[in-house]
Scaffold this motif. Structure first.
Motif, PDB file in Angstrom:
ATOM      1  N   PRO A 117       1.059 -78.204  40.413  1.00  0.00           N
ATOM      2  CA  PRO A 117       0.066 -77.210  40.008  1.00  0.00           C
ATOM      3  C   PRO A 117       0.030 -77.046  38.494  1.00  0.00           C
ATOM      4  O   PRO A 117       1.038 -77.232  37.803  1.00  0.00           O
ATOM      5  CB  PRO A 117       0.561 -75.922  40.689  1.00  0.00           C
ATOM      6  N   ARG A 118      -1.126 -76.651  37.986  1.00  0.00           N
ATOM      7  CA  ARG A 118      -1.301 -76.553  36.538  1.00  0.00           C
ATOM      8  C   ARG A 118      -0.326 -75.565  35.897  1.00  0.00           C
ATOM      9  O   ARG A 118       0.139 -75.776  34.781  1.00  0.00           O
ATOM     10  CB  ARG A 118      -2.750 -76.138  36.221  1.00  0.00           C
ATOM     11  N   ASP A 119      -0.009 -74.483  36.609  1.00  0.00           N
ATOM     12  CA  ASP A 119       0.881 -73.490  35.994  1.00  0.00           C
ATOM     13  C   ASP A 119       2.308 -74.013  35.808  1.00  0.00           C
ATOM     14  O   ASP A 119       3.101 -73.415  35.077  1.00  0.00           O
ATOM     15  CB  ASP A 119       0.903 -72.192  36.809  1.00  0.00           C
ATOM     16  N   GLU A 120       2.644 -75.116  36.470  1.00  0.00           N
ATOM     17  CA  GLU A 120       3.974 -75.697  36.295  1.00  0.00           C
ATOM     18  C   GLU A 120       4.047 -76.643  35.091  1.00  0.00           C
ATOM     19  O   GLU A 120       5.141 -77.007  34.658  1.00  0.00           O
ATOM     20  CB  GLU A 120       4.398 -76.449  37.561  1.00  0.00           C
ATOM     21  N   ILE A 121       2.887 -77.032  34.583  1.00  0.00           N
ATOM     22  CA  ILE A 121       2.868 -77.961  33.450  1.00  0.00           C
ATOM     23  C   ILE A 121       3.434 -77.294  32.198  1.00  0.00           C
ATOM     24  O   ILE A 121       4.285 -77.873  31.501  1.00  0.00           O
ATOM     25  CB  ILE A 121       1.437 -78.474  33.200  1.00  0.00           C
ATOM     26  N   LYS A 122       2.990 -76.070  31.913  1.00  0.00           N
ATOM     27  CA  LYS A 122       3.489 -75.363  30.740  1.00  0.00           C
ATOM     28  C   LYS A 122       4.991 -75.143  30.835  1.00  0.00           C
ATOM     29  O   LYS A 122       5.724 -75.332  29.854  1.00  0.00           O
ATOM     30  CB  LYS A 122       2.766 -74.020  30.592  1.00  0.00           C
TER      31      LYS A 122
ATOM     32  N   ASP B 167      -7.849 -79.877  38.359  1.00  0.00           N
ATOM     33  CA  ASP B 167      -6.931 -79.120  39.212  1.00  0.00           C
ATOM     34  C   ASP B 167      -6.742 -79.774  40.579  1.00  0.00           C
ATOM     35  O   ASP B 167      -5.626 -79.803  41.114  1.00  0.00           O
ATOM     36  CB  ASP B 167      -7.439 -77.687  39.403  1.00  0.00           C
ATOM     37  N   GLU B 168      -7.831 -80.275  41.146  1.00  0.00           N
ATOM     38  CA  GLU B 168      -7.743 -80.878  42.479  1.00  0.00           C
ATOM     39  C   GLU B 168      -6.797 -82.077  42.486  1.00  0.00           C
ATOM     40  O   GLU B 168      -6.003 -82.240  43.418  1.00  0.00           O
ATOM     41  CB  GLU B 168      -9.137 -81.321  42.943  1.00  0.00           C
ATOM     42  N   GLN B 169      -6.863 -82.893  41.451  1.00  0.00           N
ATOM     43  CA  GLN B 169      -5.984 -84.065  41.371  1.00  0.00           C
ATOM     44  C   GLN B 169      -4.530 -83.642  41.200  1.00  0.00           C
ATOM     45  O   GLN B 169      -3.620 -84.246  41.786  1.00  0.00           O
ATOM     46  CB  GLN B 169      -6.416 -84.964  40.207  1.00  0.00           C
ATOM     47  N   LEU B 170      -4.302 -82.593  40.409  1.00  0.00           N
ATOM     48  CA  LEU B 170      -2.944 -82.077  40.232  1.00  0.00           C
ATOM     49  C   LEU B 170      -2.394 -81.536  41.547  1.00  0.00           C
ATOM     50  O   LEU B 170      -1.218 -81.743  41.876  1.00  0.00           O
ATOM     51  CB  LEU B 170      -2.923 -80.985  39.164  1.00  0.00           C
ATOM     52  N   GLU B 171      -3.221 -80.834  42.284  1.00  0.00           N
ATOM     53  CA  GLU B 171      -2.790 -80.282  43.570  1.00  0.00           C
ATOM     54  C   GLU B 171      -2.433 -81.401  44.542  1.00  0.00           C
ATOM     55  O   GLU B 171      -1.451 -81.305  45.281  1.00  0.00           O
ATOM     56  CB  GLU B 171      -3.894 -79.397  44.165  1.00  0.00           C
ATOM     57  N   GLN B 172      -3.234 -82.453  44.530  1.00  0.00           N
ATOM     58  CA  GLN B 172      -2.934 -83.594  45.401  1.00  0.00           C
ATOM     59  C   GLN B 172      -1.601 -84.233  45.028  1.00  0.00           C
ATOM     60  O   GLN B 172      -0.874 -84.730  45.901  1.00  0.00           O
ATOM     61  CB  GLN B 172      -4.061 -84.628  45.317  1.00  0.00           C
TER      62      GLN B 172
ATOM     63  N   LYS C 197      11.929 -87.363  24.831  1.00  0.00           N
ATOM     64  CA  LYS C 197      11.203 -86.091  24.891  1.00  0.00           C
ATOM     65  C   LYS C 197       9.754 -86.269  24.437  1.00  0.00           C
ATOM     66  O   LYS C 197       8.841 -85.644  24.972  1.00  0.00           O
ATOM     67  CB  LYS C 197      11.920 -85.039  24.043  1.00  0.00           C
ATOM     68  N   LYS C 198       9.543 -87.149  23.459  1.00  0.00           N
ATOM     69  CA  LYS C 198       8.168 -87.424  23.027  1.00  0.00           C
ATOM     70  C   LYS C 198       7.357 -88.038  24.167  1.00  0.00           C
ATOM     71  O   LYS C 198       6.189 -87.694  24.380  1.00  0.00           O
ATOM     72  CB  LYS C 198       8.181 -88.366  21.820  1.00  0.00           C
ATOM     73  N   LEU C 199       7.978 -88.965  24.896  1.00  0.00           N
ATOM     74  CA  LEU C 199       7.294 -89.569  26.043  1.00  0.00           C
ATOM     75  C   LEU C 199       7.049 -88.529  27.133  1.00  0.00           C
ATOM     76  O   LEU C 199       6.015 -88.564  27.812  1.00  0.00           O
ATOM     77  CB  LEU C 199       8.127 -90.735  26.584  1.00  0.00           C
ATOM     78  N   ALA C 200       7.993 -87.612  27.303  1.00  0.00           N
ATOM     79  CA  ALA C 200       7.836 -86.561  28.308  1.00  0.00           C
ATOM     80  C   ALA C 200       6.667 -85.635  27.950  1.00  0.00           C
ATOM     81  O   ALA C 200       5.878 -85.252  28.822  1.00  0.00           O
ATOM     82  CB  ALA C 200       9.125 -85.764  28.443  1.00  0.00           C
ATOM     83  N   HIS C 201       6.577 -85.288  26.677  1.00  0.00           N
ATOM     84  CA  HIS C 201       5.442 -84.454  26.252  1.00  0.00           C
ATOM     85  C   HIS C 201       4.129 -85.206  26.473  1.00  0.00           C
ATOM     86  O   HIS C 201       3.114 -84.595  26.847  1.00  0.00           O
ATOM     87  CB  HIS C 201       5.601 -84.052  24.788  1.00  0.00           C
ATOM     88  N   GLY C 202       4.140 -86.516  26.253  1.00  0.00           N
ATOM     89  CA  GLY C 202       2.946 -87.311  26.534  1.00  0.00           C
ATOM     90  C   GLY C 202       2.565 -87.248  27.999  1.00  0.00           C
ATOM     91  O   GLY C 202       1.369 -87.183  28.340  1.00  0.00           O
ATOM     92  N   PHE C 203       3.560 -87.258  28.875  1.00  0.00           N
ATOM     93  CA  PHE C 203       3.307 -87.135  30.313  1.00  0.00           C
ATOM     94  C   PHE C 203       2.597 -85.824  30.614  1.00  0.00           C
ATOM     95  O   PHE C 203       1.581 -85.788  31.332  1.00  0.00           O
ATOM     96  CB  PHE C 203       4.628 -87.214  31.078  1.00  0.00           C
ATOM     97  N   TYR C 204       3.107 -84.715  30.065  1.00  0.00           N
ATOM     98  CA  TYR C 204       2.494 -83.415  30.352  1.00  0.00           C
ATOM     99  C   TYR C 204       1.111 -83.282  29.731  1.00  0.00           C
ATOM    100  O   TYR C 204       0.226 -82.616  30.302  1.00  0.00           O
ATOM    101  CB  TYR C 204       3.421 -82.289  29.887  1.00  0.00           C
ATOM    102  N   GLU C 205       0.910 -83.914  28.605  1.00  0.00           N
ATOM    103  CA  GLU C 205      -0.436 -83.907  28.011  1.00  0.00           C
ATOM    104  C   GLU C 205      -1.428 -84.635  28.908  1.00  0.00           C
ATOM    105  O   GLU C 205      -2.580 -84.211  29.064  1.00  0.00           O
ATOM    106  CB  GLU C 205      -0.390 -84.546  26.622  1.00  0.00           C
ATOM    107  N   ARG C 206      -0.972 -85.732  29.519  1.00  0.00           N
ATOM    108  CA  ARG C 206      -1.856 -86.442  30.452  1.00  0.00           C
ATOM    109  C   ARG C 206      -2.111 -85.580  31.692  1.00  0.00           C
ATOM    110  O   ARG C 206      -3.213 -85.597  32.255  1.00  0.00           O
ATOM    111  CB  ARG C 206      -1.238 -87.783  30.856  1.00  0.00           C
ATOM    112  N   MET C 207      -1.101 -84.841  32.127  1.00  0.00           N
ATOM    113  CA  MET C 207      -1.277 -83.960  33.285  1.00  0.00           C
ATOM    114  C   MET C 207      -2.283 -82.850  32.969  1.00  0.00           C
ATOM    115  O   MET C 207      -3.119 -82.498  33.811  1.00  0.00           O
ATOM    116  CB  MET C 207       0.065 -83.343  33.692  1.00  0.00           C
TER     117      MET C 207
END
Length: 235
Positions: free
Chosen positions: A221-226, A212-217, A197-207
């Motif tokens: 989407p940013r609203d899915e990160i939270k 926004d453009e890179q996330l969309e590609q 879970k710590k590694l997973a939170h690290g993933f979302y922090e990097r996201m």
């Protein structure tokens, strides 16, 4: 390495011709000879060793020889396809009845899946260590592996590599899916789950740090990160 690539290219070309002539036994013999000569691992040994065992054979003083491992993984997958074709063809020639044929075909498919999962693990490890993808057509092989193994449950080691590889490739939605499969596989091991879970939170922090453009590609989407971070916390 260049000599190896040249030999492999010639073998792949020959494979196409022999497949048409159904001389798969002859080709498999040459394929195993190449593996033995270049890597000191023949087909029989590759079936016995785990993916992690084989990776250790490509390490020197803690350093992974990523290009060689990538070439070996490519060979391993090509061999798996040939073995499957050979097994299915031999079943057809024996004119087995439908009941027995189903058993044999199931065994051939099971061996193919097992070998393919090893090849996937090795290829992911090589790419995560920066292997040169231009020397061999490894991306079509990777996509074929991902497609054919999609219906099956991947080993935890493969999932751990897969979500990192997807992130590295900018395929963030696929990285998130693989990440959650990896988390869920540790559901009955609380201590391990907390580490993941710590590694997973690290993933979302990097996201969160990405534009926004890179996330969309990457189809995340940013609203899915939270929401993803909340889902991880609730596991």
């Amino acid at each position: 390495m260049l000599r190896l690539i040249e030999e492999m290219t010639q073998m792949i070309g020959k494979a196409m011709g022999l497949r048409e002539q159904k001389k798969r036994t002859e080709l498999l013999f040459e394929w195993d000879e190449l593996m033995q000569r270049r890597f000191r691992i023949n087909g029989e040994l590759s079936d016995k060793l785990s993916a992690d065992d084989m990776m250790r054979l490509f390490m020197t003083n803690g350093r992974l020889h990523a290009d060689e491992l990538q070439a070996f993984a490519f060979l391993l997958f090509e061999r798996a396809k040939l073995e499957k074709e050979k097994g299915l063809h031999e079943d057809e020639e024996r004119h087995l009845d439908s009941r027995l044929e189903g058993v044999e075909l199931g065994q051939a498919e099971a061996m193919y899946i097992r070998r393919s999962m090893k090849a996937l693990n090795l290829l992911l490890e090589a790419m995560l260590h920066g292997s040169d993808r231009k020397v061999l057509p490894v991306m079509p092989s990777m996509e074929q592996l991902l497609h054919e193994l999609k219906p099956y449950k991947l080993e935890e080691s493969a999932l751990a590599r897969l979500w990192r590889w997807f992130e590295q490739e900018g395929r963030y939605a696929e990285a998130e899916d693989a990440l959650f499969h990896w988390l869920q596989s540790a559901a009955e091991r609380p201590d391990e789950l907390q580490l993941r879970k710590k590694l997973a939170h690290g993933f979302y922090e990097r996201m969160e740090a990405l534009p926004d453009e890179q996330l969309e590609q990457g189809r995340l989407p940013r609203d899915e990160i939270k929401q993803g971070m909340e889902d991880v916390s609730s596991l």
